[in-house]
Design an enzyme around this catalytic site. Structure first.
Site, short mmCIF file in Angstrom:
data_model
loop_
_atom_site.label_atom_id
_atom_site.label_comp_id
_atom_site.label_asym_id
_atom_site.label_seq_id
_atom_site.Cartn_x
_atom_site.Cartn_y
_atom_site.Cartn_z
N HIS A 236 37.72 -17.30 -38.97
CA HIS A 236 36.61 -17.24 -39.80
C HIS A 236 35.20 -17.18 -39.11
O HIS A 236 35.05 -17.71 -38.34
CB HIS A 236 36.37 -18.23 -41.00
CG HIS A 236 37.54 -18.81 -41.68
ND1 HIS A 236 38.56 -17.96 -42.37
CD2 HIS A 236 38.25 -19.98 -41.76
CE1 HIS A 236 39.69 -18.65 -42.81
NE2 HIS A 236 39.25 -20.00 -42.44
N GLU B 271 34.71 -25.05 -42.18
CA GLU B 271 35.35 -25.91 -43.17
C GLU B 271 35.84 -27.22 -42.71
O GLU B 271 35.64 -27.40 -41.22
CB GLU B 271 36.63 -24.96 -43.76
CG GLU B 271 37.45 -24.27 -42.51
CD GLU B 271 38.64 -23.58 -43.25
OE1 GLU B 271 38.31 -22.70 -43.91
OE2 GLU B 271 39.52 -23.14 -42.25
N HIS C 263 42.91 -20.77 -35.56
CA HIS C 263 43.48 -21.84 -36.17
C HIS C 263 44.77 -21.40 -37.10
O HIS C 263 44.79 -20.30 -37.42
CB HIS C 263 42.61 -22.70 -37.11
CG HIS C 263 41.94 -22.07 -38.20
ND1 HIS C 263 40.97 -21.09 -38.19
CD2 HIS C 263 42.38 -21.94 -39.64
CE1 HIS C 263 40.45 -20.83 -39.50
NE2 HIS C 263 41.35 -21.54 -39.99
N ARG D 184 42.98 -12.19 -40.42
CA ARG D 184 44.41 -12.62 -39.89
C ARG D 184 44.43 -11.90 -38.47
O ARG D 184 44.33 -10.62 -38.45
CB ARG D 184 45.40 -12.06 -40.87
CG ARG D 184 45.77 -13.09 -42.02
CD ARG D 184 47.07 -12.81 -42.71
NE ARG D 184 46.85 -11.38 -43.16
CZ ARG D 184 46.25 -11.29 -44.87
NH1 ARG D 184 45.90 -12.33 -45.40
NH2 ARG D 184 46.16 -10.06 -45.09
#
Length: 327
Positions: free
Chosen positions: A92, A109, A167, A187
């Site tokens: 991200h 996050e 990740h 992705r």
């Protein structure tokens, strides 16, 4: 406001959302249950059926609080993740990279591990000395996951995932994710699944060195003047997340020690309780539920029925550094 979960199909998901939603049946694999997304709807009271996006536009600071960056946008997205298979290797953007591609902010996050089977793992960040160029070559060679740090996770772990961190999640855990209100995911590698990759934007977002990892946190402390316990899980630039084990009533505030207010999102991971605030009807919070407490509520009480374990997430009123972590 009691929120209706929004169940999102994903190829890596599962038909069985136990132990969070044991009585729900699905015809397709569910990967995520969104709790406070822009399009998530209120399920109780006079605002029943309204989305958080609509309410943020209408009520602004009354709902989101002084600490939120944008008065007209709900600041935090919380969701459960149910990986039965590996997620894609992904990244991200951080705030700077998001702005470059026309997004208002990035997607940092954190993951609270609500449940984990023996051997559950996550891939978090690149191994030492691995470069972005080496990662890109490994993607084309179909071996990207070999370049990640793979770490075991256990129930109760809190993992901080800064924007720019490569990740993935492995199978065997149930995660509560708290993040900036963004759905920007690039992705990089997807094990041959027939889904689009985003290599140009994704590689531009990749950081070789990040502050991500398991959060080092203090031991739980008493809460509420009785047998209840409070465990600070993570305090970071975009969110604060605490765990409470309520065995007797706990009084909480929508203002932190900075004096600024923030909307509060409560998510029950075990048990059941009642949320009470002046001038409103009580709301039941049971396992799998999320309740949004507007910043203008000021103070509110959580009254457990037997025992209630819940997460509380909010926007900090002052600038916080990234948390101390380890891989």
């Amino acid at each position: 406001m009691l929120m209706s979960p929004s169940f999102d199909p994903r190829p890596w998901g599962t038909l069985d959302l136990s132990p969070i939603y044991p009585n729900h049946k699905f015809a397709e694999k569910i990967g995520e249950a969104w709790l406070s997304g822009d399009e998530c709807k209120v399920s109780n009271g006079l605002l029943r059926g309204r989305t958080l996006a609509q309410l943020s536009q209408e009520y602004q600071r009354e709902l989101v609080g002084d600490a939120a960056r944008d008065a007209k946008r709900f600041p935090l997205l919380l969701k459960f993740l149910f990986p039965l298979e590996k997620l894609s290797v992904q990244v991200h953007p951080d705030d700077d990279q998001a702005v470059r591609v026309g997004q208002p902010w990035g997607k940092t996050e954190c993951w609270y591990v609500a449940h984990a089977k023996p051997g559950a793992q996550i891939g978090l960040g690149l191994k030492p000395e691995v470069t972005a160029a080496q990662l890109e070559k490994a993607i084309h060679d179909q071996r990207a996951e070999d370049l990640l740090n793979w770490i075991n996770v256990y129930a109760g772990d809190m993992i901080y995932v800064a924007g720019g961190t490569v990740h993935t999640l492995g199978p065997g855990s149930v995660i509560v994710e708290t993040q900036q209100q963004s759905d920007t995911t690039y992705r990089l590698y997807d094990y041959g699944r027939p889904r689009e990759l985003h290599l140009k934007d994704g590689m531009a977002a990749v950081k070789e060195k990040v502050g991500s990892g398991k959060v080092l946190r203090p031991a739980p402390v008493p809460a509420g003047g009785g047998k209840s316990r409070h465990a600070p899980l993570v305090a970071a630039p975009y969110f604060v997340v605490d765990m409470f084990e309520a065995k007797d009533p706990i009084d909480l505030e929508t203002r932190d020690d900075s004096g600024k207010s923030s909307v509060q999102i409560l998510v029950a991971v075990e048990g059941c309780g009642i949320i009470e605030a002046a001038g409103t009807d009580p709301v039941t919070l049971a396992k799998g539920d999320a309740v949004v407490v507007p910043a203008s509520a000021g103070s509110f009480r959580v009254r457990p029925q037997w025992t209630l374990e819940f997460l509380r997430s909010y926007v900090p009123g002052k600038t916080l550094p990234e948390p101390e972590t380890r891989i």
